[in-house]
Write a protein that holds these residues in place. Structure first.
Motif, PDB file in Angstrom:
ATOM      1  N   THR A  21      -4.566  -3.175  -9.569  1.00 37.63           N
ATOM      2  CA  THR A  21      -5.930  -3.715  -9.626  1.00 37.63           C
ATOM      3  C   THR A  21      -6.139  -4.602 -10.848  1.00 37.63           C
ATOM      4  OG1 THR A  21      -6.689  -1.741 -10.790  1.00 37.63           O
ATOM      5  CG2 THR A  21      -6.890  -1.740  -8.381  1.00 37.63           C
ATOM      6  N   THR A  22      -5.094  -4.847 -11.601  1.00 38.62           N
ATOM      7  CA  THR A  22      -5.211  -5.591 -12.850  1.00 38.62           C
ATOM      8  C   THR A  22      -4.918  -7.076 -12.651  1.00 38.62           C
ATOM      9  OG1 THR A  22      -2.890  -5.303 -13.439  1.00 38.62           O
ATOM     10  CG2 THR A  22      -4.400  -3.565 -14.115  1.00 38.62           C
ATOM     11  N   SER A  23      -4.787  -7.758 -13.761  1.00 38.77           N
ATOM     12  CA  SER A  23      -4.351  -9.149 -13.802  1.00 38.77           C
ATOM     13  C   SER A  23      -3.080  -9.196 -14.638  1.00 38.77           C
ATOM     14  CB  SER A  23      -5.445 -10.007 -14.456  1.00 38.77           C
ATOM     15  OG  SER A  23      -4.974 -11.302 -14.704  1.00 38.77           O
ATOM     16  N   PHE A  24      -2.026  -9.753 -14.089  1.00 36.53           N
ATOM     17  CA  PHE A  24      -0.765  -9.873 -14.813  1.00 36.53           C
ATOM     18  C   PHE A  24      -0.105 -11.179 -14.371  1.00 36.53           C
ATOM     19  CE2 PHE A  24       3.332  -7.253 -15.998  1.00 36.53           C
ATOM     20  CZ  PHE A  24       3.584  -8.121 -17.042  1.00 36.53           C
ATOM     21  N   ASP A  25      -0.757 -12.286 -14.740  1.00 34.95           N
ATOM     22  CA  ASP A  25      -0.294 -13.611 -14.333  1.00 34.95           C
ATOM     23  C   ASP A  25       1.114 -13.911 -14.818  1.00 34.95           C
ATOM     24  OD1 ASP A  25      -2.599 -14.208 -12.927  1.00 34.95           O
ATOM     25  OD2 ASP A  25      -3.514 -15.369 -14.550  1.00 34.95           O
ATOM     26  N   GLU A  26       1.493 -13.364 -15.966  1.00 33.49           N
ATOM     27  CA  GLU A  26       2.832 -13.617 -16.492  1.00 33.49           C
ATOM     28  C   GLU A  26       3.911 -13.084 -15.539  1.00 33.49           C
ATOM     29  OE1 GLU A  26       0.336 -12.211 -18.191  1.00 33.49           O
ATOM     30  OE2 GLU A  26      -0.075 -13.646 -19.802  1.00 33.49           O
ATOM     31  N   LEU A  84       3.669 -11.119  -2.742  1.00 30.19           N
ATOM     32  CA  LEU A  84       3.039 -11.018  -4.060  1.00 30.19           C
ATOM     33  C   LEU A  84       1.618 -10.479  -3.929  1.00 30.19           C
ATOM     34  CD1 LEU A  84       4.026 -14.555  -5.413  1.00 30.19           C
ATOM     35  CD2 LEU A  84       5.224 -12.402  -5.830  1.00 30.19           C
ATOM     36  N   GLN A  85       1.359  -9.331  -4.532  1.00 23.97           N
ATOM     37  CA  GLN A  85       0.004  -8.789  -4.634  1.00 23.97           C
ATOM     38  C   GLN A  85      -0.465  -9.139  -6.039  1.00 23.97           C
ATOM     39  OE1 GLN A  85      -1.003  -5.523  -6.453  1.00 23.97           O
ATOM     40  NE2 GLN A  85      -3.044  -6.276  -6.075  1.00 23.97           N
ATOM     41  N   ILE A  86      -1.414 -10.084  -6.157  1.00 26.62           N
ATOM     42  CA  ILE A  86      -1.753 -10.677  -7.452  1.00 26.62           C
ATOM     43  C   ILE A  86      -2.981 -10.078  -8.120  1.00 26.62           C
ATOM     44  CG2 ILE A  86      -0.607 -12.843  -6.856  1.00 26.62           C
ATOM     45  CD1 ILE A  86      -3.458 -14.031  -6.428  1.00 26.62           C
ATOM     46  N   GLY A  87      -3.632  -9.127  -7.476  1.00 24.67           N
ATOM     47  CA  GLY A  87      -4.779  -8.461  -8.095  1.00 24.67           C
ATOM     48  C   GLY A  87      -5.862  -9.425  -8.534  1.00 24.67           C
ATOM     49  N   ARG A  88      -6.365  -9.224  -9.751  1.00 23.30           N
ATOM     50  CA  ARG A  88      -7.456 -10.056 -10.273  1.00 23.30           C
ATOM     51  C   ARG A  88      -6.954 -11.294 -11.007  1.00 23.30           C
ATOM     52  NH1 ARG A  88     -10.359  -7.058 -14.241  1.00 23.30           N
ATOM     53  NH2 ARG A  88      -8.566  -5.703 -14.366  1.00 23.30           N
ATOM     54  N   GLY A  89      -5.678 -11.580 -10.907  1.00 23.36           N
ATOM     55  CA  GLY A  89      -5.086 -12.695 -11.634  1.00 23.36           C
ATOM     56  C   GLY A  89      -5.642 -14.047 -11.228  1.00 23.36           C
ATOM     57  N   SER A  90      -5.521 -15.002 -12.135  1.00 23.45           N
ATOM     58  CA  SER A  90      -5.990 -16.361 -11.841  1.00 23.45           C
ATOM     59  C   SER A  90      -4.875 -17.215 -11.246  1.00 23.45           C
ATOM     60  CB  SER A  90      -6.553 -17.020 -13.105  1.00 23.45           C
ATOM     61  OG  SER A  90      -5.572 -17.049 -14.117  1.00 23.45           O
ATOM     62  N   LEU A  91      -3.642 -16.802 -11.414  1.00 20.57           N
ATOM     63  CA  LEU A  91      -2.510 -17.540 -10.860  1.00 20.57           C
ATOM     64  C   LEU A  91      -2.275 -17.106  -9.420  1.00 20.57           C
ATOM     65  CD1 LEU A  91      -0.164 -19.517 -11.379  1.00 20.57           C
ATOM     66  CD2 LEU A  91       1.209 -17.546 -12.043  1.00 20.57           C
ATOM     67  N   ARG A 107       7.134 -16.707   1.393  1.00 23.33           N
ATOM     68  CA  ARG A 107       6.395 -16.142   0.266  1.00 23.33           C
ATOM     69  C   ARG A 107       4.965 -15.906   0.743  1.00 23.33           C
ATOM     70  NH1 ARG A 107       5.223 -20.227  -3.453  1.00 23.33           N
ATOM     71  NH2 ARG A 107       7.359 -20.295  -4.180  1.00 23.33           N
ATOM     72  N   GLU A 108       4.532 -14.643   0.691  1.00 28.34           N
ATOM     73  CA  GLU A 108       3.167 -14.269   1.052  1.00 28.34           C
ATOM     74  C   GLU A 108       2.421 -13.883  -0.214  1.00 28.34           C
ATOM     75  OE1 GLU A 108       3.160 -11.204   4.029  1.00 28.34           O
ATOM     76  OE2 GLU A 108       4.677 -12.257   5.220  1.00 28.34           O
ATOM     77  N   VAL A 109       1.129 -14.181  -0.254  1.00 27.46           N
ATOM     78  CA  VAL A 109       0.318 -13.911  -1.441  1.00 27.46           C
ATOM     79  C   VAL A 109      -1.016 -13.312  -0.998  1.00 27.46           C
ATOM     80  CG1 VAL A 109      -0.768 -14.932  -3.480  1.00 27.46           C
ATOM     81  CG2 VAL A 109       1.361 -15.914  -2.598  1.00 27.46           C
ATOM     82  N   PHE A 110      -1.420 -12.219  -1.659  1.00 26.19           N
ATOM     83  CA  PHE A 110      -2.751 -11.656  -1.418  1.00 26.19           C
ATOM     84  C   PHE A 110      -3.241 -10.967  -2.681  1.00 26.19           C
ATOM     85  CE2 PHE A 110       0.111  -8.198  -0.309  1.00 26.19           C
ATOM     86  CZ  PHE A 110      -0.529  -7.059  -0.774  1.00 26.19           C
ATOM     87  N   ARG A 111      -4.550 -10.769  -2.748  1.00 26.31           N
ATOM     88  CA  ARG A 111      -5.152 -10.102  -3.915  1.00 26.31           C
ATOM     89  C   ARG A 111      -5.164  -8.587  -3.748  1.00 26.31           C
ATOM     90  NH1 ARG A 111      -6.847 -13.242  -7.690  1.00 26.31           N
ATOM     91  NH2 ARG A 111      -7.338 -15.406  -7.219  1.00 26.31           N
TER      92      ARG A 111
END
Length: 164
Positions: free
Chosen positions: A10-15, A39-46, A58-62
């Motif tokens: 549930t965090t942000s870890f853009d790095e 990729l589960q990107i959570g609250r990240g901005s990237l 490549r699949e991406v979701f929050r």
């Protein structure tokens, strides 16, 4: 290793997202047989662009209601060192590569990852050593985590963070 699932909880870890979706990391994953990177990107901005080619997806979701299906279908999980993400992955019996977020204060994640690594259950690295770790990792050396004992994990976690 056809499918790799990356989670930041549930965090942000853009790095981590930037490191694992970099051309160098994706090249190593492909060379190891990866055909799908989720990729589960959570609250990240990237938010890397989805990719749907014949040889690589490549699949991406929050967020999702549950990550259980993503964990079940993955042959490798790459995760931040959140206790919930680690426990859920280990209980599913999946190989786990934990990536430490070095920007966190009082980094209990590092302590957790080190102890799980010492016990033989996970591999761990930081964002700057991710590609090297992906190249050299031996997932067959990992030991299964004892199933169905969340209370033991809670005691273990208390010990690692100094509550015991």
């Amino acid at each position: 290793m056809k499918s790799v699932f990356v989670t930041v909880g549930t965090t942000s870890f853009d790095e981590l997202i930037a490191a694992v979706s970099s051309p160098a990391a994706e090249q190593v994953l492909r060379s190891r047989g990866c055909r799908q990177l989720v990729l589960q990107i959570g609250r990240g901005s990237l938010q890397p662009a989805p990719q749907h080619g014949p040889a690589f997806v490549r699949e991406v979701f929050r967020f999702k209601e549950s990550l259980a299906e993503d964990l079940r279908s993955a042959e490798l999980v790459i995760s931040h060192a959140g206790a919930g993400s680690c426990l859920e992955t280990l209980e599913e019996g999946k190989p786990l590569l934990v990536v430490i977020n070095e920007k966190l204060m009082d980094n209990h994640q590092l302590e957790l990852a080190r102890q799980l690594h010492k016990d033989g259950h996970v591999l761990y690295c930081n964002c700057s050593t991710l590609v090297e770790t992906l190249q050299s990792m031996d997932l067959s050396a990992l030991k299964p985590f004892p199933p169905g004992q969340p209370e033991k994990f809670a005691l273990f976690l208390d010990k690692v963070v100094g509550f015991e």
